[in-house]
Scaffold this active site. Structure first.
Site, PDB file in Angstrom:
ATOM      1  N   ASP A   1     -16.865   1.498   6.564  1.00 28.38           N
ATOM      2  CA  ASP A   1     -15.542   2.017   6.206  1.00 28.38           C
ATOM      3  C   ASP A   1     -14.983   1.067   5.137  1.00 28.38           C
ATOM      4  O   ASP A   1     -14.549  -0.040   5.445  1.00 28.38           O
ATOM      5  CB  ASP A   1     -14.658   2.026   7.464  1.00 28.38           C
ATOM      6  CG  ASP A   1     -13.220   2.416   7.143  1.00 28.38           C
ATOM      7  OD1 ASP A   1     -12.904   2.632   5.957  1.00 28.38           O
ATOM      8  OD2 ASP A   1     -12.419   2.496   8.093  1.00 28.38           O
TER       9      ASP A   1
ATOM     10  N   LYS B   1      -5.966   4.576  -2.052  1.00 29.14           N
ATOM     11  CA  LYS B   1      -5.813   3.125  -1.912  1.00 29.14           C
ATOM     12  C   LYS B   1      -6.334   2.416  -3.168  1.00 29.14           C
ATOM     13  O   LYS B   1      -6.449   1.202  -3.222  1.00 29.14           O
ATOM     14  CB  LYS B   1      -6.541   2.638  -0.660  1.00 29.14           C
ATOM     15  CG  LYS B   1      -5.922   3.227   0.619  1.00 29.14           C
ATOM     16  CD  LYS B   1      -6.479   2.618   1.857  1.00 29.14           C
ATOM     17  CE  LYS B   1      -6.292   3.486   3.073  1.00 29.14           C
ATOM     18  NZ  LYS B   1      -5.016   3.339   3.752  1.00 29.14           N
TER      19      LYS B   1
END
Ligand code: PMP
Length: 419
Positions: A201, A227
């Site tokens: 991740d 992000k």
């Protein structure tokens, strides 16, 4: 402030430079939750809607071909960014979506009753719940690798658990609470020796760590564009070609069918097998612009500056009586969380908001980690390369003031640690 940083703040992130929130000043320090879009991303989104919008892989007309070519170009760009090949790139709707897609595919075709799946105590719920459900459905068992007091992954516990030859290890590259950088270069070979596939991740890692999937040798990696100064609703699942060939699609629909010979269905090869339905086409255009933008600013420069910023924050905050920074991991990137007991994290974030600082409070979707730390919540500081040391200094002053006002009001913030 470095010259390049001054330029990008003013030119590419006007909201950050002006500090605006409904006309009030605001210092945005919640980049682990989401980042602000750079201007080139906004241009790419506008350009997409004005000049490119049509469905992909479906029409023979010019606009559809143009949209398809643009999406495939972004696939190529993403592959280069990650050190993968384009067939290994699946466009998703975000990191959570990529992890669900994988977990569904594993539950449907790979996991058997009694199999062991590993995740860790420091995961975001998005890298826990899909595996928990996949294990429930398939009869496999999910176990969590422990986190040490300092906030590192407990390597001894990992080694012990790997002896039982788990099918899969799903772990974060960087903790979204402690900022712990997991030593993937060490972990992935250990897992592979045990015959365990590794899902990384990389939601918190992509901006502040250079990530080459070939060098890492991970089996899967996921991230979200928002992000990375990109738009929301789009992300990437990168999987080794042999894994993508082997796994079932995980979800089904238009765009991923190669041939229907009723009732037999054959599916597309590579990443496209996993892209049922119309992808987030404008988002993919924005993702491409975001990746190009990061390359142009310079990923090494971003990583070095964000590291400096975080180090500065650690130094300033740890000197404030009553502020307790969570964990002291061997390597920290991107985020720093703290508590100001006996104040609630929520109250600290509210008071900071009143002073113009945007920080997140709560469990940051890392419930297992907060349970491990015995905390109901924390305040998270996550600066990005458009933030400055001056903003961190101002935050430190605000925290000091919150502490002293609280003490004057009879709330013993830091009383135990002072003197
Ligand atoms: N993993 C980590 C480590 C995260 O920090 C986040 C976002 N907070 C996610 C997964 C989920 O990302 P998204 O909400 O974009 O799907």
């Amino acid at each position: 402030m470095a010259e390049w940083q001054n330029v990008i703040r003013k030119r590419d992130f006007p909201m950050i430079a002006q500090g605006s929130c409904e006309g009030n000043g605001m210092v945005y320090l919640d980049n682990a939750a989401t980042t602000q879009c750079s201007r080139p991303v906004l241009w790419a989104l506008e350009d997409y809607w004005q000049h490119q919008h049509a469905n992909v892989h479906r029409g023979v007309y010019c606009l559809s071909s143009k949209a398809t070519a643009a999406m495939e170009e972004t696939r190529q760009l993403t592959a280069e960014f990650l050190g993968a090949s384009p067939e290994e790139i699946v466009f998703t709707f975000g990191a959570t979506d990529g992890l669900n897609l994988l977990a569904n595919a594993f539950a449907a075709g790979e996991l058997k009753p009694g199999d062991l799946v590993l995740s860790t105590e420091m995961e975001h719920n998005s890298n826990l719940l899909p595996w928990l459900e996949a294990c429930r459905r398939s009869g496999a068992r999910l176990e969590l690798v422990a986190v040490t007091e300092a906030g590192n992954l407990d390597m001894e516990d990992l080694r012990r658990k790997l002896e039982r030859k788990p099918r899969l290890l799903a772990l974060t590259a960087v903790s979204n609470v402690l900022g712990t950088v997991n030593p993937l270069e060490e972990i992935i070979p250990l897992a592979h020796e045990a015959g365990t596939a590794v899902v990384v991740d990389a939601a918190q890692a992509m901006r502040c760590r250079e990530t080459d999937v070939r060098a890492l040798d991970c089996d899967f990696l996921v991230f979200s564009a928002h992000k990375l100064m990109g738009p929301t609703g789009v992300g990437v699942l990168c999987g080794k070609a042999e894994w993508l060939d082997r796994l079932g699609p995980g979800r089904f629909g238009g765009g991923m069918l190669r041939e229907l010979n009723w009732p037999e269905a054959a599916y597309e090869a590579g990443g496209r097998k996993f892209e049922a339905g119309t992808p987030n086409l404008s988002g993919i255009a924005g993702l491409g612009a975001a990746l190009e933008y990061l390359q142009a600013v310079g990923r090494k420069r971003i990583a070095a500056y964000e590291k400096e910023l975080l180090h500065h924050a650690e130094k300033r905050l740890s000197a404030i009586g009553g502020v307790r920074i969570l964990g002291a991991p061997e390597q920290r990137a991107g985020v720093l969380s703290f508590v100001m007991e006996p104040l609630q994290a929520y109250d600290v974030a509210m008071l900071l908001d009143k002073k113009g600082f945007a920080l997140r409070s709560g469990r940051h979707c890392a419930d297992a980690l907060h349970a491990r730390l015995g905390l109901s919540g924390s305040v998270r500081l996550s600066p990005a390369f458009y933030n400055t040391k001056g903003e961190i200094d101002a935050l430190a002053d605000a925290l000091k003031e919150i502490g002293s006002v609280s003490r004057k009001a009879g709330i013993p913030v830091g009383e135990k640690t002072r003197g």
